[in-house]
Write an enzyme that holds these catalytic residues in place. Structure first.
Site, short mmCIF file in Angstrom:
data_model
loop_
_atom_site.label_atom_id
_atom_site.label_comp_id
_atom_site.label_asym_id
_atom_site.label_seq_id
_atom_site.Cartn_x
_atom_site.Cartn_y
_atom_site.Cartn_z
N GLU A 26 0.70 -1.20 -0.02
CA GLU A 26 -0.23 0.06 0.07
C GLU A 26 0.80 1.34 -0.18
OE1 GLU A 26 -1.71 1.84 3.58
OE2 GLU A 26 -1.38 -0.18 4.62
N LYS A 161 -3.83 -1.63 15.70
CA LYS A 161 -3.21 -1.13 16.97
C LYS A 161 -4.46 -1.00 17.92
CE LYS A 161 0.55 1.63 14.87
NZ LYS A 161 0.23 2.04 13.53
N1 PSU Z 1 -3.19 1.53 10.84
C1 PSU Z 1 -1.93 1.63 10.94
N2 PSU Z 1 -1.18 2.02 10.13
C2 PSU Z 1 -1.61 2.51 8.78
C3 PSU Z 1 -3.33 2.63 8.75
C4 PSU Z 1 -3.90 2.31 9.64
O1 PSU Z 1 -1.49 0.87 12.14
O2 PSU Z 1 -1.07 3.01 7.97
C5 PSU Z 1 -3.59 3.08 7.39
C6 PSU Z 1 -3.92 2.15 6.61
O3 PSU Z 1 -3.57 2.64 5.12
C7 PSU Z 1 -5.18 2.03 6.61
C8 PSU Z 1 -5.76 3.05 6.79
O4 PSU Z 1 -6.15 1.37 5.73
O5 PSU Z 1 -4.72 3.76 7.77
C9 PSU Z 1 -7.19 3.14 7.53
O6 PSU Z 1 -7.82 4.43 7.65
P1 PSU Z 1 -9.23 4.61 8.18
O7 PSU Z 1 -8.99 4.22 9.80
O8 PSU Z 1 -9.50 6.18 7.91
O9 PSU Z 1 -10.04 3.60 7.50
#
Ligand code: PSU
Ligand code: MN
Length: 304
Positions: A26, A161
């Site tokens: 990603e 996390k």
């Molecule tokens: N959680 C992490 N590291 C990240 C992300 C989430 O520990 O880099 C990033 C990933 O790209 C994930 C996105 O798909 O955040 C999720 O964002 P949201 O919670 O806004 O859906």
């Protein structure tokens, strides 16, 4: 129709045509997840690890309105330098970004979508999004979970996390029929730590079996993805109390600042990093390396 938007790099296309293993990566982790220049160095090092383990890396992003399956070094450098200026692109953003010829950093959701369009079935990352704490009132549930429910891509991560509600995240995945596999563990890893206090659905100990289960899911016509959670190597794992304290403080600041919507996850991740200093960044880098190696080995078994 799709062809005008999808741009598969020559290296990735050659590997796919030859039936060789390919692993998607990603780009939100590059633009929003780490500071420059560590983000670019890490992204390139992850690609090398995938190559060393016998697969071809395909870093996924949206550049100039094109869905890229496989970025060049220059494109990775570009995304890393622009950082937060690049739109964090989830499913709802894709049409607008493509129609406007804009750039986007792909989350787990959009990386899965573009990987699937390109014919790539395995993807390595750090952590996934999930159900946020307090989601019973905010309804803040990452689109990553919905994508895992529908798109047939195996996602190899280090768990999630505990900025999230991990219990509710597992409930959501169960409801949507997503198998949550622990690699060499019965417990869901919590990214910086190997344990979370929550169990996974199944423990698997070899890349061969991961590949076999994923193939079986496809053969059964079940659709949807599979979540492989790979604990951070012991030597890089962090002290739980230190991380928990930083997460609590980050959540408090997010609330005090009225942070919401797509800004929530990047805000919390940046705060946790700020509060824990360089330690959490090096742990983050190491767990991504570890996931890349496992994904490459599993991709090699998928073709067999
Ligand atoms: N959680 C992490 N590291 C990240 C992300 C989430 O520990 O880099 C990033 C990933 O790209 C994930 C996105 O798909 O955040 C999720 O964002 P949201 O919670 O806004 O859906
Ligand atoms: Mn959200």
């Amino acid at each position: 129709m799709l062809k005008q938007y999808l741009d598969i790099s020559p290296e990735v296309k050659a590997a796919l045509d030859a039936g060789k293993p390919v692993v998607a990566l990603e780009s939100t982790i590059i633009s929003h997840g780490m500071p420059y220049p560590q983000n670019v160095e890490t992204a390139l090092a992850v690609e090398d690890i995938i190559r060393q383990n016998g697969a071809t890396p395909a870093t996924i992003a949206i550049i100039g309105g094109k869905l890229k399956a496989g970025c060049t070094k220059d494109e990775i450098e570009y995304l890393g330098k622009k950082g937060q200026e690049v739109t964090k692109a989830s499913r709802r953003d894709l049409a607008v970004l493509c129609a406007r010829g804009a750039d986007g950093a792909t989350t787990v959701t959009t990386t899965m979508i573009i990987a699937h369009m390109a014919g790539i079935s395995i993807f390595a990352t750090g952590g996934i999004g999930g159900v946020h704490r307090g989601a019973e009132t905010t309804m803040d549930i990452s689109a990553d979970l919905e994508e895992l429910a529908h798109t047939p891509v195996m996602v190899v991560c280090a768990g999630a996390k505990s900025i999230l509600d991990l219990g509710l995240t597992l409930e959501y995945l169960e409801t949507h029929g997503v198998p949550v596999i622990g690699y060499g563990t019965e417990e869901l890893p919590a990214f910086y730590t190997r344990k979370s206090g929550f169990g996974v659905d199944y423990r698997v100990d070899t890349p061969e079996e991961l590949a076999k289960i994923f193939r079986t899911q496809k053969e059964l016509g079940l659709g949807g993805g599979m979540l492989v959670t790979n604990p951070i190597p012991e030597e890089y794992s962090m002290d739980k109390a230190t991380i928990d304290a930083a997460i609590d403080e980050a959540l408090r600041q997010a609330e005090a600042n009225g942070v919401h919507g797509k800004a929530t996850t990047p805000f919390l991740l940046a705060k946790v990093k700020e509060l824990t200093g360089g330690d959490s960044l090096s742990s983050n880098i190491q767990l991504v390396f570890n996931n890349a190696a496992l994904a490459a080995k599993t991709a090699a078994c998928l073709g067999k």
